[in-house]
Scaffold this motif. Structure first.
Motif, PDB file in Angstrom:
ATOM      1  N   SER A 160       0.828  -1.201   0.000  1.00 31.43           N
ATOM      2  CA  SER A 160       0.000   0.000   0.000  1.00 31.43           C
ATOM      3  C   SER A 160       0.867   1.258   0.000  1.00 31.43           C
ATOM      4  N   THR A 186      -8.977  -7.432  -0.082  1.00 29.09           N
ATOM      5  CA  THR A 186      -8.085  -6.274   0.046  1.00 29.09           C
ATOM      6  C   THR A 186      -6.822  -6.469  -0.773  1.00 29.09           C
ATOM      7  N   TYR A 189      -7.661  -5.933  -4.337  1.00 28.84           N
ATOM      8  CA  TYR A 189      -7.871  -4.504  -4.572  1.00 28.84           C
ATOM      9  C   TYR A 189      -6.545  -3.759  -4.726  1.00 28.84           C
ATOM     10  N   LYS A 193      -4.997  -1.735  -7.946  1.00 31.02           N
ATOM     11  CA  LYS A 193      -4.495  -0.354  -7.938  1.00 31.02           C
ATOM     12  C   LYS A 193      -3.101  -0.276  -8.553  1.00 31.02           C
ATOM     13  N   SER A 220     -14.316   0.885  -1.762  1.00 31.11           N
ATOM     14  CA  SER A 220     -13.205   1.475  -2.511  1.00 31.11           C
ATOM     15  C   SER A 220     -12.968   0.716  -3.815  1.00 31.11           C
ATOM     16  N   SER A 223     -15.707   1.720  -6.254  1.00 25.27           N
ATOM     17  CA  SER A 223     -15.465   3.080  -6.742  1.00 25.27           C
ATOM     18  C   SER A 223     -14.393   3.101  -7.828  1.00 25.27           C
ATOM     19  N   ASP A 224     -13.281   2.395  -7.578  1.00 21.91           N
ATOM     20  CA  ASP A 224     -12.211   2.358  -8.574  1.00 21.91           C
ATOM     21  C   ASP A 224     -12.647   1.618  -9.830  1.00 21.91           C
ATOM     22  N   GLU A 250     -24.155   2.865   0.833  1.00 22.62           N
ATOM     23  CA  GLU A 250     -23.055   3.823   0.748  1.00 22.62           C
ATOM     24  C   GLU A 250     -23.639   5.241   0.802  1.00 22.62           C
TER      25      GLU A 250
END
Length: 567
Positions: A160, A186, A189, A193, A220, A223-224, A250
């Motif tokens: 991250s 996670t 995700y 990214k 998240s 959204s991405d 949300e």
């Protein structure tokens, strides 16, 4: 770092000691806590009991709101009976007292004593990150995962941070160390990214779909995923993402705002307006809808939204500005926009903004006398506002007095040498005066102060490309600028022109095609397009580009005609 949490330690205390201290724990009075401490000050307690007792004293200070004494007590306990838990508690308290360096040192000292504590490692990395020390944060986590290679949580934390630092390849490599079977939502995700950061959009979308399949509540990731689908033009897919987020409760206003914008892009205007009505009036969401409606060519619907906004916040000093934007941008009625803004009185808290917009509109429609009058008022009323100084310089330049504009900006830069915006305007004015060596020095000063300043980097990179020198360095500069503003057509032109000079014609043409998607009306850029298209073998495109350049009035029409004739 969060405020310290109170943790009960009674299970570690002798029963009689707990009973004796009970009045202290139940009362906030200084007298009771003091008497309890005095009662046991002289007693000989076991190390475990003494540790527990000091922790209760610390908690009592917290209940009184005396954080300074609480910190002293806990610091003393940490020295005599160090533990990861006490160090974290103390660091939290010190951070809350704004003693950030002390809190960091507390965690550093404890981490040396307890190198295998994941809790300490994470807290220390977080402290470094919050103090804008990302390299130290990554170093701490790198050291931890070197001795704990199978710790998936630590690998995720490290990845991250690497992703936040733009180290997408490294982040992906770190996450790849987590076995496939252990990759939770996670992890997927974070991998998405990093993959998106490497411009591998399709692969990133696939990973995000896996992430939301593994955990549908991971907002998240939704959204991405929606943002990447929008980027690819899959508006229906993006709409589905936003609706799924809203269906799961949300509450972020931005989600509904993005849904409204996607609906407008799909020409589902009625649905967009209905979506706005489904929630209480929200200023930012409604303004975003007005902007989207204007971009899509729906000024009538924009006025409907504005009417709802006016009903929700009657008498708002902002309303005239939105009315003026609709008149000017949506309905192409600049004089009406000027008339609306002229009604804004000096007691309006946004009067300076009204003056600025009026100056720009008057200048753009050719009413230089009004623009000059408004600038004079603005400069007198707001002498320290640099925006009005910049507008005055722009008016001088528009009137053909670029030398006076440069002189004005030069004086301003002398008074504010660290203002990169003024420096850039000054450099542009020098460029227009053909004082290119001076302009380059100014732009280099900007980059020295702000190494990622996109405008200055683009200027320097393009200048180097024009001169045919240090082309690889020019390419790096322009790409750094594009990282900040990836859709800036002038930056894309600079990229294409540099690639052209490097004889990488197909890449140059691809970059120029992207720039041309912005409907540019600039003779130089169209001439560049012609040169690049001709070199890439697209003669029909080159002819159209040269003809467009001639229509826009280039400085060297003879040269452009020769190029056109040679095709």
């Amino acid at each position: 770092m969060p405020e310290p949490t109170t943790r009960a330690k009674s299970s570690h205390l002798p029963f009689l000691l707990v009973l004796a201290l009970l009045p202290c724990l139940l009362s906030n009075s200084c007298a009771s806590s003091r008497s309890a401490r005095l009662a046991y000050a002289g007693k000989s307690l076991s190390p475990e009991a003494e540790s527990a007792y000091q922790f209760l004293v610390y908690q009592d200070y917290l209940r009184q709101g005396n954080k300074e004494e609480a910190a002293k007590t806990l610091a003393a306990l940490a020295r005599v009976h160090p533990s990861p838990e006490v160090a974290v508690e103390l660091a939290n308290l010190q951070w809350g007292l704004n003693e950030r360096e002390t809190a960091t040192k507390t965690l550093e000292d404890a981490a040396r004593l307890f190198p295998n504590s994941r809790q300490l490692t994470f807290y220390l990395a977080s402290a470094y990150q919050m103090r804008r020390m990302p390299e130290q944060a990554m170093a701490v986590l790198t050291q931890f995962v070197a001795t704990h290679p199978g710790d998936a949580a630590a690998l995720r934390e490290l990845a991250s941070l690497e992703g936040d630092a733009g180290q997408h390849k490294e982040a992906l490599a770190t996450l790849s160390r987590i076995p496939e079977a252990d990759r939770d939502a996670t992890t997927l995700y974070l991998m998405a990214k990093a993959t998106a950061g490497l411009k591998k959009t399709d692969a990133a979308i696939a990973l995000l779909r896996r992430a939301v399949a593994a955990d549908s509540a991971l907002m998240s990731a939704w959204s991405d995923l929606a943002a990447l689908l929008e980027e690819k033009g899959d508006l229906a897919g993006a709409e589905d993402c936003y609706r799924r987020m809203l269906a799961q409760g949300e509450e972020a206003s931005e989600v509904r705002a993005r849904l409204v914008r996607v609906l407008i892009k799909q020409k589902k205007t009625a649905q967009a307006l209905k979506s706005l009505d489904e929630e209480p009036a929200d200023k930012s969401r409604m303004l975003d809808a007005i902007s989207a409606l204007l971009e899509a060519g729906h000024p009538k619907q924009a006025r409907q939204v504005l009417a709802k906004l006016a009903a929700a916040i009657p008498g708002s000093p902002d309303l005239p500005f939105y009315q003026a934007v609709i008149a000017y941008e949506g309905e192409k009625k600049p004089k009406e926009a000027l008339a609306i803004l002229a009604q804004v009185t000096p007691d309006n808290p946004n009067y300076d903004k009204a003056l600025g917009v009026r100056i720009q509109i008057a200048s753009e429609i050719g009413d230089q006398d009004q623009a000059q009058s408004l600038v004079a008022e603005a400069r007198k009323r707001y002498p320290d506002n640099k925006e009005f100084l910049a507008l005055e310089a722009a008016l001088l330049d528009r009137r053909g007095d670029t030398a006076a504009a440069a002189a004005l900006l030069g004086k301003a830069v002398a008074d504010a040498p660290d203002d990169t915006d003024l420096l850039y305007r000054y450099g542009v004015a020098l460029e227009k005066l053909k004082r290119r060596d001076e302009a380059r020095v100014v732009m280099e000063k900007i980059v020295a102060k702000d190494p990622t300043n996109p405008d200055a980097l683009n200027y320097l990179g393009y200048s180097m490309a024009e001169e045919g020198r240090d082309l690889d360095k020019a390419l790096d500069m322009i790409r750094t600028a594009l990282a900040k503003e990836p859709d800036n057509p002038f930056f894309l032109d600079s990229l294409a022109w540099t690639l052209y000079k490097l004889e990488r014609y197909q890449e140059a043409l691809a970059a120029m095609d992207r720039a041309m998607g912005h409907q540019i009306k600039d003779a130089v850029i169209w001439e560049h397009y012609g040169d690049i298209a001709a070199a890439a073998g697209r003669k029909d495109t080159a002819r159209k580009a040269y003809r467009t350049a001639l229509e826009l009035g280039p400085e060297n029409p003879g040269d452009v005609k020769k190029k056109l004739g040679a095709l």
